[in-house]
Enzyme design. Structure first.
Site, PDB file in Angstrom:
ATOM      1  N   HIS A 236      -9.394  -1.064   2.471  1.00  0.00           N
ATOM      2  CA  HIS A 236     -10.190  -0.636   3.633  1.00  0.00           C
ATOM      3  C   HIS A 236     -11.461  -1.462   3.761  1.00  0.00           C
ATOM      4  CE1 HIS A 236      -7.333   2.628   3.655  1.00  0.00           C
ATOM      5  NE2 HIS A 236      -7.652   2.885   2.412  1.00  0.00           N
TER       6      HIS A 236
ATOM      7  N   ASP B 269       0.856  -1.184   0.000  1.00  0.00           N
ATOM      8  CA  ASP B 269       0.000   0.000   0.000  1.00  0.00           C
ATOM      9  C   ASP B 269       0.891   1.232   0.000  1.00  0.00           C
ATOM     10  OD1 ASP B 269      -2.332   1.441  -0.091  1.00  0.00           O
ATOM     11  OD2 ASP B 269      -2.973   0.968   1.942  1.00  0.00           O
TER      12      ASP B 269
ATOM     13  N   ASP C 106      -4.227  -2.570  -3.323  1.00  0.00           N
ATOM     14  CA  ASP C 106      -5.557  -1.982  -3.500  1.00  0.00           C
ATOM     15  C   ASP C 106      -5.527  -0.860  -4.540  1.00  0.00           C
ATOM     16  OD1 ASP C 106      -4.361   0.109  -2.117  1.00  0.00           O
ATOM     17  OD2 ASP C 106      -5.608  -0.104  -0.342  1.00  0.00           O
TER      18      ASP C 106
ATOM     19  N   GLU D 254       2.169   3.869  -4.232  1.00  0.00           N
ATOM     20  CA  GLU D 254       1.575   2.558  -4.533  1.00  0.00           C
ATOM     21  C   GLU D 254       2.513   1.762  -5.446  1.00  0.00           C
ATOM     22  OE1 GLU D 254      -1.106   1.254  -3.236  1.00  0.00           O
ATOM     23  OE2 GLU D 254      -2.576   2.821  -2.812  1.00  0.00           O
TER      24      GLU D 254
END
Length: 154
Positions: A118, A7, A68, A43
């Site tokens: 999340h 992340d 993500d 990222e």
């Protein structure tokens, strides 16, 4: 099979940034902090550092890097082929994408997959926590200096 969660983020965007990398299988928790970066750069750098970790530690078994970031996943699995055909013309974060491409060519056992962020997934949440630590440290480290110091032998 190894799973590595990555992340990255920047607050504000652009601003102070950090990445986080987590793996139960590899007992891995990494993070770092940079100045004047974007979410996308962090990222992307997280995935690059995960590849570097695998190379440096001679880990060749099947590994999934889970992020993500749709930007990273689409860049790798969809857009990169055409970017290379056009010699990376007009690609944002070109240097990072070229570096990732070089690393990918050395590790055919690695794939990159997307996970909704999340969403309560332990690995993703831990990578996010590590990235947040990086953001909060607010080091005055420049991303280009970090790449030049750590990726010259790729």
């Amino acid at each position: 099979m190894n799973k590595i969660y990555t992340d990255g983020g920047a607050v504000p965007n652009p601003g102070a940034g950090g990445y986080g990398i987590f793996s139960n299988e590899l007992n891995l928790k990494l993070y770092n902090s940079f100045e004047n970066v974007t979410n996308n750069q962090m990222e992307l750098l997280a995935v690059i550092v995960a590849y570097k970790y695998l190379l440096e530690n001679n880990i060749s078994e099947k590994t999934i890097i889970i992020t993500d970031s749709q930007y990273v996943v689409n860049g790798i699995n969809v857009w990169k082929k055409n970017w290379k055909l056009k010699n990376w013309k007009d690609v944002k974060n070109k240097e990072l994408w070229i570096l990732l491409d070089q690393l990918e060519s050395k590790l055919s056992t690695v794939s990159v997959e997307w996970i909704k962020g999340h969403n309560g997934h332990e690995g993703n949440e831990m990578a996010d926590e590590l990235a947040t630590i990086g953001v909060q440290e607010k080091k005055s480290q420049k991303i280009i200096d970090y790449i030049n110091q750590n990726f010259t032998n790729i």
